[in-house]
Design a protein around this motif. Structure first.
Motif, mmCIF file in Angstrom:
data_model
loop_
_atom_site.group_PDB
_atom_site.id
_atom_site.type_symbol
_atom_site.label_atom_id
_atom_site.label_comp_id
_atom_site.label_asym_id
_atom_site.label_seq_id
_atom_site.Cartn_x
_atom_site.Cartn_y
_atom_site.Cartn_z
ATOM 1 N N ASN A 85 0.810 -1.206 0.000
ATOM 2 C CA ASN A 85 0.000 0.000 0.000
ATOM 3 C C ASN A 85 0.853 1.270 0.000
ATOM 4 O OD1 ASN A 85 -2.161 1.808 2.129
ATOM 5 N ND2 ASN A 85 -2.678 1.218 0.050
ATOM 6 N N VAL A 86 1.917 1.277 0.785
ATOM 7 C CA VAL A 86 2.733 2.483 0.943
ATOM 8 C C VAL A 86 3.684 2.682 -0.228
ATOM 9 C CG1 VAL A 86 4.542 3.554 2.353
ATOM 10 C CG2 VAL A 86 2.564 2.502 3.453
ATOM 11 N N THR B 59 -4.004 -1.087 -2.749
ATOM 12 C CA THR B 59 -4.835 -1.475 -1.617
ATOM 13 C C THR B 59 -4.958 -2.990 -1.568
ATOM 14 O OG1 THR B 59 -6.821 -1.176 -2.974
ATOM 15 C CG2 THR B 59 -6.134 0.677 -1.602
ATOM 16 N N GLU C 119 -7.266 3.578 -0.094
ATOM 17 C CA GLU C 119 -6.262 4.318 -0.850
ATOM 18 C C GLU C 119 -5.639 5.388 0.048
ATOM 19 O OE1 GLU C 119 -5.139 3.673 -3.729
ATOM 20 O OE2 GLU C 119 -6.692 2.848 -5.035
ATOM 21 N N ARG C 120 -4.370 5.633 -0.132
ATOM 22 C CA ARG C 120 -3.692 6.662 0.647
ATOM 23 C C ARG C 120 -4.022 8.060 0.137
ATOM 24 N NH1 ARG C 120 1.854 6.671 1.074
ATOM 25 N NH2 ARG C 120 1.708 7.327 3.248
ATOM 26 N N ASP C 121 -4.506 8.175 -1.082
ATOM 27 C CA ASP C 121 -5.014 9.438 -1.629
ATOM 28 C C ASP C 121 -6.326 9.117 -2.330
ATOM 29 O OD1 ASP C 121 -5.559 11.703 -3.327
ATOM 30 O OD2 ASP C 121 -3.487 12.342 -2.999
#
Length: 470
Positions: free
Chosen positions: A270-271, A276, A283-285
């Motif tokens: 994810n990072v 995902t 989602e991170r954004d």
């Protein structure tokens, strides 16, 4: 004669000195002059066989198949929407990311390793039409890096990963527009710190070490450790020495912040790639114009006909890492044997424990009751302001790091958590650091580094030769 050959030859000369001086043997003035002028040097990346990247011995045929399946997935290249736009890719990349495959980060000296000599992040910045600016700290001949900001604009602690790139401009991300983080300002304000990939060789063995073995090792040689100023502790959440609510020790990552290989994999997926998954499903954004797939993008494949294809990528990554063999050291020579003895005498082995042992009840037979020659206690230690990155993870503070396992060191190019150097002598010196007021205590390695510095140059060379043999 190459520098490495010269260094190894001088190592041989000093062993002759040790052998013959006591019985009155003499040397020519030229030899004594060479010895007098000699200064210890890092011999550099060890040549010869890679000695890494293969499966553990003793696996069953199905375990070996699962290992191969996991390795194939580990090397898979990701794109935003998969094969409908870009052949031979899997969907999920972005919206923000650092690289587009696990194998790109973990590729040296073999798959599952660490940063290669040529940084693939430079190429991926513009891949498939992306219009990313390459940050100043990403170099073609530098390490693969992730960036973290120490503080938020209001001065509160940050510490999270700020992905280098976005999918803006890529042909498989039409209509997406995102700004990259303001790395120029962060660099100018000294607000950005870096991490490089940790090698994954032998991580299944590390996972299979019982907590009791780690705690017993922490208490071993207690008087000597206290005399050297060495303390150490497990990364923990909740009550002392625990992970969350389950009461166990975490052990993966630069600050031992991850409990298991699957958690380590899910977070990195994810990072680092923006994918995902069932462990990290958001989602991170979440900019609407940059979301192209249902989440989690990677998940259990219930419709698969092959049982090996049913697990998600995160599970398959975990299997690959769990069954990945440890690196093979070089064959012992006189200088390596002498260096190993000095490594223990000066105190390095008080944190870099040469050997731990796995448990007897591990489910995978190839991991049961095995020696783990990792050269680490897997504990956190205060390293002082010189190495501090002001990032807290789990219960690890801004100047605490897990003792880095040293197996495979001889093949590595970049060192320390941020890849700041290629030189083992610089690495050793960086371990020494005085306190920084109330925020930092002195490095636990100060006295050990002092004892190394008091060695004569030839003995220092023996230690460096030993480290490059790992």
């Amino acid at each position: 004669m190459t520098p490495r050959s010269y260094i190894m030859r001088l190592g041989g000369i000093v062993l002759l000195v040790a052998t013959f001086v006591g019985i009155g043997a003499s040397f020519s003035e030229e030899v004594w002059s060479q010895i007098a002028r000699f200064t210890a040097h890092d011999p550099g990346v060890r040549s010869g066989a890679t000695g890494a990247g293969e499966a553990l011995s003793g696996l069953s045929w199905i375990e070996k198949r699962a290992f191969d399946n996991g390795r194939e997935q580990f090397e898979e290249v990701q794109s935003v929407q998969g094969e409908q736009f870009i052949p031979e890719t899997e969907l999920g990349l972005g919206p923000r990311f650092n690289l587009d495959s696990c194998g790109g980060c973990h590729s040296h000296p073999a798959i599952g390793g660490t940063s290669p000599a040529e940084n693939p992040q430079v190429e991926v910045a513009k891949k498939e039409g992306a219009n990313n600016e390459i940050p100043s700290f990403i170099k073609i001949d530098g390490p693969v890096r992730e960036a973290r900001f120490k503080s938020n604009p209001d001065g509160t602690p940050d510490g999270g990963v700020h992905a280098l790139f976005t999918i803006t401009g890529r042909k498989d991300a039409p209509g997406c527009y995102l700004h990259q983080p303001d790395f120029r300002t962060a660099v100018a304000r000294q607000n950005v710190v870096f991490r490089i990939p940790t090698p994954l060789f032998g991580t299944g063995l590390i996972e299979a070490i019982d907590d009791d073995a780690l705690l017993a090792n922490l208490m071993a040689h207690n008087a000597r450790k206290q005399g050297l100023g060495i303390r150490g502790r497990a990364n923990m959440k909740g009550r002392p020495n625990t992970s969350g609510n389950d009461g166990t020790i975490t052990r993966f990552g630069w600050k031992a912040q991850n409990k298991s290989l699957e958690i380590f994999s899910g977070e990195a997926y994810n990072v680092e790639q923006g994918i995902t998954n069932e462990l990290f499903p958001q989602e991170r954004d979440e900019a609407p114009s940059c979301l192209f797939n249902a989440t989690p993008e990677n998940r259990t494949n219930f419709d698969a006909t092959d049982p090996l294809e049913v697990p998600s990528d995160v599970v398959r990554f975990g299997v690959f890492m769990r069954l990945l063999a440890p690196p093979t050291p070089a064959t012992d020579t006189d200088t390596i044997i002498r260096g190993r003895k000095l490594f223990e005498e000066v105190g390095c082995a008080m944190c870099h424990t040469p050997t731990l042992h796995t448990g007897k009840k591990t489910a995978v037979g190839a991991l049961q009751n095995k020696d783990v020659n990792l050269y680490s206690d897997l504990m956190l230690h205060n390293m002082g302001p010189g190495l501090a990155d002001d990032v807290s993870q789990g219960n690890a503070g801004g100047d605490e790091f897990r003792t880095a396992p040293l197996w495979g060191l001889g093949k590595r190019i970049f060192f320390l958590h941020d890849g700041r150097t290629k030189d083992l002598l610089e690495v050793i010196q960086a371990h020494a650091s005085s306190g920084g007021g109330q925020q930092y205590v002195p490095s636990e390695a100060n006295q050990v580094v002092g004892q190394f510095n008091r060695l004569n140059e030839i003995d220092k060379q023996h230690m460096l030769n030993f480290l490059r043999a790992l």
